[in-house]
Design a protein around this motif. Structure first.
Motif, short mmCIF file in Angstrom:
data_model
loop_
_atom_site.label_atom_id
_atom_site.label_comp_id
_atom_site.label_asym_id
_atom_site.label_seq_id
_atom_site.Cartn_x
_atom_site.Cartn_y
_atom_site.Cartn_z
N GLU A 243 0.83 -1.19 0.00
CA GLU A 243 0.00 0.00 0.00
C GLU A 243 0.87 1.25 0.00
OE1 GLU A 243 -2.65 -0.13 3.27
OE2 GLU A 243 -3.83 -1.82 2.49
N ASP A 244 0.34 2.32 -0.57
CA ASP A 244 1.05 3.59 -0.59
C ASP A 244 1.46 4.01 0.82
OD1 ASP A 244 1.09 3.98 -3.26
OD2 ASP A 244 -0.22 5.73 -3.30
N GLY A 245 2.70 4.47 0.95
CA GLY A 245 3.20 4.94 2.23
C GLY A 245 3.76 3.87 3.12
N GLN A 246 3.66 2.60 2.69
CA GLN A 246 4.16 1.49 3.49
C GLN A 246 5.51 1.01 2.96
OE1 GLN A 246 2.59 0.37 6.34
NE2 GLN A 246 1.33 2.20 5.90
N LYS B 257 9.86 2.82 2.21
CA LYS B 257 8.46 3.19 2.03
C LYS B 257 8.27 3.71 0.60
CE LYS B 257 7.41 4.45 6.81
NZ LYS B 257 6.94 5.53 7.72
N ILE B 258 7.15 3.35 0.02
CA ILE B 258 6.90 3.74 -1.38
C ILE B 258 5.53 4.38 -1.51
CG2 ILE B 258 8.43 1.99 -2.39
CD1 ILE B 258 5.95 0.29 -2.94
N ALA B 259 5.37 5.18 -2.55
CA ALA B 259 4.08 5.79 -2.88
C ALA B 259 4.02 5.99 -4.38
CB ALA B 259 3.91 7.12 -2.16
N GLN B 260 2.91 5.57 -4.98
CA GLN B 260 2.72 5.68 -6.43
C GLN B 260 3.88 5.05 -7.19
OE1 GLN B 260 -0.17 6.91 -8.03
NE2 GLN B 260 -0.86 6.68 -5.92
N GLN B 261 4.34 3.92 -6.68
CA GLN B 261 5.46 3.22 -7.30
C GLN B 261 4.95 2.25 -8.36
OE1 GLN B 261 8.96 3.20 -6.92
NE2 GLN B 261 8.77 1.83 -8.66
#
Length: 459
Positions: free
Chosen positions: A372-375, A433-437
């Motif tokens: 999930e985004d931010g995780q 942590k990743i977002a919109q990856q």
């Protein structure tokens, strides 16, 4: 909306086939390239995408000024070089029926003025089945549309589909010439040097129900395939085409799925004692790795790769799974005893634990980690391989992964002393942590010096 496994008749039916030692090969669907469009994604089935073969069907347009444009078409009409007057569909609107130029440019059925279309080639600004021109007694159709670029259709009249850019040039010729003419040459077969590549219509993942199970599983030939054809059906996409043929050229995951079924039968005939999961594993781990530069959505399009039937008979190692493994998977996915029995049809099936979990410990030939985004990227996978190769063999792990991901495989060496022996290993994946990856992928390979068993790892 995707159906849960217990409401999906294909998932339920294929589960019972698996229980009886039969691997079900399913089409991934023809709703690509949209994400989450994949069908038939139960983990006990083989989900097959469609890829191209080393030929494509083309039909060329020759204008009165000598210019030649190449389009996609399975064109069996031989005009013997006869040229016909060429018009733009927008100039042949059927005003009596309420149509104007904006409709006629697309050559919709009923939108064409038969007095202007009869005996002429017509340039249409969109892909069409050809019925509008056929019913207006036209001689042929040139369709300018860049939406479909990698597979061809059969039409009820001489026709070909050129690019939008070529269509503009043909339209300029029509508008700048007092008496424009054109002909469409009989279809030819050209070599496709880009093959195999996943076709645009082939449905993509991620898996809409179980995102930690990568789907499709693999891809197989599904573009421009010669196949037997019903004598009751027309050969073209126009349902009122009166022609009948015994064989036709068709594209779809319904063409790739039989290829995979035949390959599975070939592996099963070579190893009749193998389980459905073992056959499936052999097909997946020996698949050809496809060029990621041709596939921006990577494994969401083709899974572990392009099918390689000959190598699949000798995979060295397989990831086997039993009915009990799938029951454990379903229980961890939130199924209870009642919903589980809707799939198994067996009153002895029970979900003993209420503990939910990821699908990381299902003994699947591929690894997928939905984040999930931010995780942070974090997952621990457990796998067991069975030696189906030489009794005394040793496999060492190698891998290629994105730089941002740390992957540890323990142990890194698997030594076997007998055929049928099993060894377990874990794969630990860590990252920031990743977002919109976008999807990241790599591969883990077990190699014994003579073969490599590859399992795709996706994040």
């Amino acid at each position: 909306m995707p159906l849960p496994y217990f409401h999906d008749p294909v998932a339920v039916g294929s589960y019972h086939a698996m229980r009886n030692g039969i691997l079900t090969s399913n089409s991934a669907g023809n709703n690509g390239p949209d994400p989450y469009s994949v069908s038939n994604f139960a983990p006990w089935t083989l989900t097959v995408a469609a890829s191209s073969i080393d030929r494509k069907f083309v039909a060329q347009v020759v204008l009165g000024n000598g210019k030649v444009f190449t389009g996609l078409s399975i064109n069996s009409f031989d005009l013997n070089g006869t040229v016909y007057p060429l018009i733009w569909g927008g100039d042949a609107a059927n005003y009596s029926a309420g149509f104007n130029t904006d409709f006629a440019r697309y050559c919709e059925n009923g939108a064409m003025n038969s007095y202007k279309v009869a005996g002429k080639m017509v340039l249409c600004e969109v892909f069409t089945e050809g019925a509008g021109i056929l019913l207006a007694n036209g001689a042929g159709t040139i369709m300018a549309d860049s939406f479909i670029t990698d597979y061809a259709f059969n039409y009820p009249l001489p026709a070909t589909q050129v690019s939008t850019e070529d269509g503009i040039e043909i339209l300029n010729y029509i508008k700048s010439t007092e008496k424009p003419f054109a002909t469409i040459l009989v279809g030819e077969t050209w070599k496709d040097i880009m093959a195999p590549s996943v076709v645009s219509f082939s449905s993509r993942g991620p898996n809409p129900i179980s995102p930690d199970i990568l789907k499709p599983d693999l891809t197989a030939p599904g573009v421009n395939i010669l196949a037997a054809w019903s004598p009751l059906a027309p050969p073209s996409i126009y349902e009122k085409d009166s022609r009948r043929v015994r064989f036709n050229v068709i594209s779809g995951t319904s063409m790739s799925c039989p290829h995979a079924s035949g390959a599975a039968a070939y592996v099963k005939a070579t190893h009749p004692d193998w389980s459905p999961a073992a056959v499936k594993s052999a097909l997946m781990t020996t698949a050809f790795v496809l060029d990621s530069r041709k596939h921006p959505d990577l494994e969401f399009a083709y899974g572990s790769g392009h099918i390689n039937p000959l190598e699949a008979t000798n995979p060295g190692l397989v990831y086997d799974a039993s009915e009990a493994d799938y029951i454990n998977f379903l229980c961890k996915q939130g199924y209870n005893t009642t919903t589980l029995r809707l799939i198994t049809g067996d009153n002895s099936s029970v979900c003993n634990s209420t503990e939910l979990g990821r699908a990381w410990d299902l003994n699947y030939p591929t690894f997928a980690l939905a984040v999930e985004d931010g995780q942070p990227i974090k997952g621990v996978f457990t796998r067991t391989v069975t030696n189906v190769g030489s009794p005394n063999s040793t496999y060492a792990v190698s891998m290629y992964m994105p730089n941002s991901i740390k992957v540890i495989v323990e142990p890194s060496v698997l030594s076997f002393s007998s055929t049928g022996e099993k060894k377990t290993f874990t794969v630990t994946v860590d990252g920031p942590k990743i977002a919109q990856q976008p999807i990241m992928s790599g591969a883990i390979m077990w190699e014994d010096g003579s073969r490599g068993e590859e399992s795709t790892s996706c994040v």
